[in-house]
Design a protein around this motif. Sequence first.
Motif, PDB file in Angstrom:
ATOM      1  N   LYS A  74     -66.314   4.064  12.272  1.00 28.30           N
ATOM      2  CA  LYS A  74     -65.031   3.447  13.060  1.00 28.30           C
ATOM      3  C   LYS A  74     -65.294   2.085  13.588  1.00 28.30           C
ATOM      4  O   LYS A  74     -63.803   1.913  13.248  1.00 28.30           O
ATOM      5  CB  LYS A  74     -65.279   4.217  14.466  1.00 28.30           C
ATOM      6  N   ASN A  78     -62.201   0.640  13.038  1.00 29.67           N
ATOM      7  CA  ASN A  78     -61.377  -0.592  14.149  1.00 29.67           C
ATOM      8  C   ASN A  78     -61.077  -2.341  13.954  1.00 29.67           C
ATOM      9  O   ASN A  78     -60.138  -2.973  15.133  1.00 29.67           O
ATOM     10  CB  ASN A  78     -61.686  -0.824  15.433  1.00 29.67           C
ATOM     11  N   ILE A  81     -58.197  -3.498  12.413  1.00 32.89           N
ATOM     12  CA  ILE A  81     -56.744  -3.573  12.905  1.00 32.89           C
ATOM     13  C   ILE A  81     -56.573  -4.084  14.113  1.00 32.89           C
ATOM     14  O   ILE A  81     -55.710  -4.923  13.813  1.00 32.89           O
ATOM     15  CB  ILE A  81     -56.980  -1.784  13.333  1.00 32.89           C
ATOM     16  N   ASN A  82     -57.623  -3.908  14.912  1.00 33.08           N
ATOM     17  CA  ASN A  82     -57.874  -5.666  15.741  1.00 33.08           C
ATOM     18  C   ASN A  82     -56.939  -6.888  14.794  1.00 33.08           C
ATOM     19  O   ASN A  82     -57.151  -7.471  15.534  1.00 33.08           O
ATOM     20  CB  ASN A  82     -59.228  -5.554  16.664  1.00 33.08           C
ATOM     21  N   LYS A  87     -50.891  -2.475  16.262  1.00 27.02           N
ATOM     22  CA  LYS A  87     -50.909  -1.443  17.237  1.00 27.02           C
ATOM     23  C   LYS A  87     -50.900   0.324  17.094  1.00 27.02           C
ATOM     24  O   LYS A  87     -50.186   0.441  16.549  1.00 27.02           O
ATOM     25  CB  LYS A  87     -49.654  -1.671  18.798  1.00 27.02           C
ATOM     26  N   LEU A  88     -52.539  -0.157  16.454  1.00 25.87           N
ATOM     27  CA  LEU A  88     -52.491   1.945  15.620  1.00 25.87           C
ATOM     28  C   LEU A  88     -53.688   2.080  15.707  1.00 25.87           C
ATOM     29  O   LEU A  88     -54.672   0.968  16.236  1.00 25.87           O
ATOM     30  CB  LEU A  88     -52.424   2.161  14.439  1.00 25.87           C
ATOM     31  N   SER A  89     -53.897   3.308  17.266  1.00 25.32           N
ATOM     32  CA  SER A  89     -54.670   3.320  17.400  1.00 25.32           C
ATOM     33  C   SER A  89     -55.070   5.351  16.490  1.00 25.32           C
ATOM     34  O   SER A  89     -54.238   5.624  15.801  1.00 25.32           O
ATOM     35  CB  SER A  89     -55.233   4.486  18.303  1.00 25.32           C
ATOM     36  N   GLU A  91     -57.869   7.284  16.740  1.00 25.21           N
ATOM     37  CA  GLU A  91     -58.725   8.349  16.932  1.00 25.21           C
ATOM     38  C   GLU A  91     -58.223   9.388  16.796  1.00 25.21           C
ATOM     39  O   GLU A  91     -59.944  10.644  16.325  1.00 25.21           O
ATOM     40  CB  GLU A  91     -58.531   7.966  18.583  1.00 25.21           C
ATOM     41  N   GLU A  92     -57.689   9.841  17.068  1.00 23.87           N
ATOM     42  CA  GLU A  92     -57.213  11.618  16.928  1.00 23.87           C
ATOM     43  C   GLU A  92     -57.502  11.924  15.038  1.00 23.87           C
ATOM     44  O   GLU A  92     -58.473  12.723  14.933  1.00 23.87           O
ATOM     45  CB  GLU A  92     -55.746  11.935  16.346  1.00 23.87           C
ATOM     46  N   TYR A  94     -59.854  10.203  13.839  1.00 24.15           N
ATOM     47  CA  TYR A  94     -61.822  10.442  13.728  1.00 24.15           C
ATOM     48  C   TYR A  94     -62.435  11.891  14.121  1.00 24.15           C
ATOM     49  O   TYR A  94     -63.019  12.054  13.576  1.00 24.15           O
ATOM     50  CB  TYR A  94     -61.877   8.706  14.457  1.00 24.15           C
TER      51      TYR A  94
END
Length: 439
Positions: A74, A78, A81-82, A87-89, A91-92, A94
């Motif tokens: 992860k 991440n 992405i950062n 602005k993307l997550s 989490e769901e 993962y």
Amino acid sequence: MIKVVKFGGSSLASAEQFAKAGDIVRSDEDRKYVVPSAPGKRNDKDSKVTDMLYDCYRAASRQEDIRISFNRIKERYNTIINGLGLKLSLEEEYKKIEKNLKDQIGEDYAASRGEYLNGKIMAAYLGFEFIDAAEVIFFDEKGHFLSDKTNKVLKKRLHSAEKAVIPGFYGSLPDGTIKTFSRGGSDITGSIVAKAAEAGMYENWTDVSGCMVADPRIIKNPKPIRVVTYRELRELSYMGASVLHEDAIFPVRKAGIPINIRNTNCPEAPGTLIVESTCHVPEYTITGIAGKKGFVAVNIDKDMMNSEVGFCRKALQAFEDNRISIEHMPSGIDTMTVFVQQEEFMGKEQQILSELHKLCKPDTLDLEGDLALIAVVGRGMREARGTAGRLFSALAHANINVKMIDQGSSELNIIIGVRNGDFENAIRAIYDIFVETRL
Ligand code: ADP
Ligand code: ASP
Ligand code: MG
């Protein structure tokens, strides 16, 4: 013209690399379909995300706690992405993947998530549509790639998407289970997408400025190959020039779409163009050299072998019955030699020998292991006289004992067998004579 662009793992290993890939895509409106690999190594000590996913899956199968190792995966995403300021997550995604790893829904599923997640990031970064490869790339129940069905469905899907990202490496079985190609298989996905998109060019972006005359890990700064034919490249990639997956040429070859191997870290370099045929005169007599270690020669001797009808078939039967594929088979009047991969052969060695005794009744059977095969490939060899002579005198000068010689009837290649320990020196000697001294 439509261009399909595939980026390899090292081209997408970090936010910096992603940004280079993004610049490449945005700099040419024709680059409409993008096929990403999973993040590769950022440096020599780093791991490929695909390997981390396999490890995680195996750890889960041993009922081990995978939280720490999955967190590392992860983290890789991440950080990208950062670093890109997105602005993307995920989490769901993962959560779903971690649960599926624990539930052991499949090793191929686990490995494929590397490309899937990178595809999600790439689509968000470029503002392109995301097309899940599981919905457009198909395999049959036995895991064989279904070319016609894939082409039909994928073509239609691409028509409805002006610009899209399709993750590499995987597709689905008839029951929907995820299935991957063999390692390095995103190159194949790129080729499949290029065919379905009826692209004018398939660009394969990697970490070297094209396919080199020899493996850069053996020859320092080898010369690049500017133009190579599909057939030459197939010979080279099958024999170890791992810059492009050996099966990646098939989909585009039928459609006559050229492949351009390019360097993400040096986009101005023209790279290597792979084409059906060309009048481009090769710079050297040979186009390239590639090779692999780890072969066994099975030598079969029998007086009057030449007059025994069906001898070869009986000998090969012993290998077929044990599901061993044959690499090369040079023969003499009373002898034949069968080259096989040592790793495959070893476990079945005694079975095969006893079957050979039964089927062929040879005078002697003997084995020589730890051999390497080297392919010297080039369309220019057909025209040049004395190529074999120069090759063997170079090897003799370098004190290398040649164990086997096999020239294909196409005159496109000469395969030689040497000891594993002589492998690198043999490649250096061949490179020196044909490229450095241009003989
Ligand atoms: P990607 O992750 O982009 O798919 P690969 O690692 O699969 O990249 O392939 C590129 C690597 O192939 C190069 O870094 C190089 O080490 C290796 N390679 C082996 N033989 C050759 C060759 N003849 N020319 C160029 N690269 C080669
Ligand atoms: N990620 C996969 C691998 O490491 C596929 C690829 O990179 O082409 O083999
Ligand atoms: Mg690759």
